[in-house]
Write an enzyme that holds these catalytic residues in place. Structure first.
Site, short mmCIF file in Angstrom:
data_model
loop_
_atom_site.label_atom_id
_atom_site.label_comp_id
_atom_site.label_asym_id
_atom_site.label_seq_id
_atom_site.Cartn_x
_atom_site.Cartn_y
_atom_site.Cartn_z
N ARG A 243 0.71 -1.22 -0.10
CA ARG A 243 -0.19 -0.03 -0.14
C ARG A 243 0.84 1.20 0.10
NH1 ARG A 243 -3.57 -2.78 -1.44
NH2 ARG A 243 -5.60 -3.01 -0.49
N GLU A 272 -3.77 7.07 -4.66
CA GLU A 272 -4.29 6.68 -5.95
C GLU A 272 -5.63 7.23 -6.31
OE1 GLU A 272 -4.23 2.18 -5.89
OE2 GLU A 272 -2.17 2.10 -5.24
N HIS A 290 -1.29 -0.34 -9.80
CA HIS A 290 -1.47 -1.20 -8.91
C HIS A 290 -1.91 -2.50 -9.38
CE1 HIS A 290 -3.98 -1.51 -4.68
NE2 HIS A 290 -3.81 -2.68 -5.15
C1 8YV Z 1 -6.65 -5.95 -5.12
C2 8YV Z 1 -5.03 -5.54 -3.19
O1 8YV Z 1 -6.58 -5.75 -6.51
O2 8YV Z 1 -6.38 -7.28 -2.30
C3 8YV Z 1 -5.74 -6.12 -2.11
O3 8YV Z 1 -5.43 -5.74 -1.15
O4 8YV Z 1 -4.26 -4.62 -3.17
C4 8YV Z 1 -5.10 -5.43 -4.79
O5 8YV Z 1 -4.21 -6.74 -5.26
C5 8YV Z 1 -7.50 -4.62 -4.88
O6 8YV Z 1 -7.35 -4.60 -3.41
C6 8YV Z 1 -9.00 -5.24 -4.88
O7 8YV Z 1 -9.82 -4.63 -4.22
#
Ligand code: 8YV
Length: 328
Positions: A243, A272, A290
């Protein structure tokens, strides 16, 4: 009398097979346009829903949750990270939260490894050179990067993804170091040949590559702040597939611009979809949108987890991926 199907509001487009199944099982409201919902649209969603299926692009905060209808009892998030959801308020209001852990571990670890390779070996720079038409052929000193083999990798956050990165990195000749809230059991440390650093500061000062693989929680916000980033060696690289909020993006950008660190590979950003425009100007930075877990297989697995979480909850059982606040 047949039971009324629960109203499930899905905030973004999901794979076709998942949406189809969702429509069969529940009274499902889809977002065909796939545009991220505004806070007002989210408020409308929680007013209508028995179950909300949000993603990382939805901020489910106090302002949204306080408008929820009393029937909203489950937030079945599509994704592993839950930092976009105000868990404390959800719990206070008796709303269960689930996520989709485990199924995107290997894909995210692959992308982390890709960035670990791409930055020191100048992969995207080389690609840009080819497309610019300015490549005039091989030369002994052309496009020199830095060797991966034999370097020290410091992994921040040694959960599922951190460990999957470690397994891959060992095969590339990196020595594995890690910092984690808790030390790993001895057998896993042994298997990964991983060295534990209780002090993140001490680890940072000695690494060649640092990979951020911890979740974003109040405790990890700006874990890599200006002070800690300054501990890194000027020859070191930072990779983040977790993140953006874990790293102070402005401080990182300043350090990259001033040559205080050698490069960065970033799949996630603090605000983002906004990206610090100064990062875009830098050649020693690889930027990705992402996409760490963006595989078709992964998205279907995530969707199936969401379906199972909703179905078990509706059937009166504890869903398998219930997020426990105490774990954060
Ligand atoms: C996802 C992610 O694509 O799952 C997670 O925490 O960071 C990502 O890989 C995204 O969050 C889907 O909501």
């Amino acid at each position: 009398m047949p039971q009324k199907k629960p109203v499930v509001v899905v905030t973004r487009r999901l794979p076709d097979a998942i949406e189809t199944r969702m429509m069969e099982l529940f009274d499902t409201r889809l977002n065909h346009e796939d545009t991220p919902m505004t806070q007002n649209q989210l408020i409308d969603a929680v007013r209508a829903a028995d179950v909300l299926v949000p993603t990382v692009t939805d901020k489910i905060d106090l302002g949204v949750l306080s408008q929820a209808n009393p029937n909203l009892k489950l937030i079945a998030s599509f994704g592993t990270g839950v930092d976009h959801i105000d868990l404390a308020t959800a719990r206070q209001r008796g709303i269960t939260v689930t996520n989709t852990p485990g199924v995107l571990t290997e894909d995210t670890a692959d992308m982390t490894m890709a960035l670990i390779m791409a930055v020191p070996r100048r992969l995207t720079e080389g690609e840009r050179l080819m497309r610019s038409g300015n490549w005039h052929g091989w030369s002994p000193t052309g496009m020199l990067g830095h060797r991966i083999w034999g370097k020290r990798l410091g992994i921040i956050g040694m959960g599922r993804i951190g460990q999957a990165v470690a397994r891959r990195a060992r095969a590339f000749g990196l020595s594995i170091h890690y910092h984690n809230r808790n030390r790993l059991p001895e057998d896993i440390e042994h298997e990964l040949e991983a060295t534990y650093w209780e002090s993140l500061d001490q680890m940072l000062a000695r690494m060649d590559i640092v990979s951020v693989n911890c979740p974003h929680t109040p405790a990890t916000f700006h874990l890599l702040n200006a002070r800690r980033l300054a501990l890194l060696q000027p020859s070191s690289y930072v990779v983040n597939t977790s993140r953006g909020e874990v790293v102070d993006e402005n401080a990182l950008t300043r350090m990259l611009r001033n040559g205080k660190i050698a490069g960065a590979g970033l799949d996630v950003f603090e605000h983002e979809p906004a990206v610090n425009p100064r990062l875009m100007e830098l050649d020693n930075v690889v930027l990705l949108p992402h996409m760490g877990s963006a595989t078709i297989e992964g998205r279907i697995d995530m969707g199936e987890k969401v379906l199972i979480n909703i179905k078990t909850f509706i059937d009166g059982h504890t869903p398998p991926d219930r997020v426990l606040q105490a774990m954060l």
